[in-house]
Write a protein that holds these residues in place. Sequence first.
Motif, mmCIF file in Angstrom:
data_model
loop_
_atom_site.group_PDB
_atom_site.id
_atom_site.type_symbol
_atom_site.label_atom_id
_atom_site.label_comp_id
_atom_site.label_asym_id
_atom_site.label_seq_id
_atom_site.Cartn_x
_atom_site.Cartn_y
_atom_site.Cartn_z
ATOM 1 N N TYR A 59 -3.919 8.923 10.732
ATOM 2 C CA TYR A 59 -3.553 7.521 10.547
ATOM 3 C C TYR A 59 -2.249 7.222 11.265
ATOM 4 O O TYR A 59 -1.265 7.967 11.124
ATOM 5 N N ASP B 295 -7.564 8.090 -4.583
ATOM 6 C CA ASP B 295 -7.056 8.444 -3.254
ATOM 7 C C ASP B 295 -8.185 8.211 -2.261
ATOM 8 O O ASP B 295 -9.184 8.933 -2.264
ATOM 9 N N CYS C 211 -4.280 9.533 3.103
ATOM 10 C CA CYS C 211 -5.106 8.791 2.157
ATOM 11 C C CYS C 211 -4.266 7.647 1.600
ATOM 12 O O CYS C 211 -3.033 7.698 1.613
ATOM 13 N N GLU C 212 -4.969 6.609 1.174
ATOM 14 C CA GLU C 212 -4.301 5.498 0.508
ATOM 15 C C GLU C 212 -4.449 5.708 -0.984
ATOM 16 O O GLU C 212 -5.554 5.905 -1.479
ATOM 17 N N ARG C 213 -3.343 5.691 -1.700
ATOM 18 C CA ARG C 213 -3.401 5.824 -3.151
ATOM 19 C C ARG C 213 -3.400 4.420 -3.748
ATOM 20 O O ARG C 213 -2.411 3.710 -3.698
ATOM 21 N N ARG D 75 0.838 -1.202 0.000
ATOM 22 C CA ARG D 75 0.000 0.000 0.000
ATOM 23 C C ARG D 75 0.872 1.251 0.000
ATOM 24 O O ARG D 75 1.977 1.248 0.514
ATOM 25 N N LYS D 76 0.320 2.309 -0.604
ATOM 26 C CA LYS D 76 0.993 3.601 -0.655
ATOM 27 C C LYS D 76 0.118 4.612 0.072
ATOM 28 O O LYS D 76 -1.042 4.801 -0.291
ATOM 29 N N LEU D 77 0.660 5.224 1.120
ATOM 30 C CA LEU D 77 -0.075 6.211 1.898
ATOM 31 C C LEU D 77 0.534 7.577 1.676
ATOM 32 O O LEU D 77 1.758 7.716 1.561
#
Length: 128
Positions: free
Chosen positions: A69, A63, A52-54, A31-33
Motif C-alpha cells: 500500500y 483488519d 491492512c485497514e483496521r 482510517r487506521k492502517l
Amino acid sequence: MSWASPEDIYTSTSLASYLDKKLLVLLRDGRKLLGILRSFDQFANAVLESACERAIVGDLYCDIPLGLYIIRGENVVLIGELDVDKEELPPHMTCVSQAEIRRAQKAERDATDLKGSMRKRMEFLDMD
C-alpha cells in the motif's frame, strides 16, 4: 558549535528509524492502517507491506487486508511503531468479518446523519 552527524539526524527526525518495523498510520480521513514500513521519501509518502485497514466500530473491529500500500504523505496525521510483543487491542474487542464491520459502519454513519438532520430541524428553537 557542534554539528550532528548524518546518522543522528536520520534517527531523530526521520522515518528511517521505522524502516522494516510494524507501524500504525492514522490518516486525515480517520482510517487506521497497519503494516511494515518498506520505503518513504522527503514528503512522507510511504510504502507499507502486508498492510491492512483496521476498522473499529464500538467494540467490534476488523483488519481488512490491503497488501502492498502506498500512502501519500499529505494524508498522514500520525505514525507510530507497534510493539509486536504486546497485545494490540483490549480484550473486550471482538473481531468480526468485513461484511459485519461494513454494516456496523453504515449504521454508525446513518445514526450520525440522523442526529445532524435532527439538530438542523431544531435550530429554529435556539432563541438567544
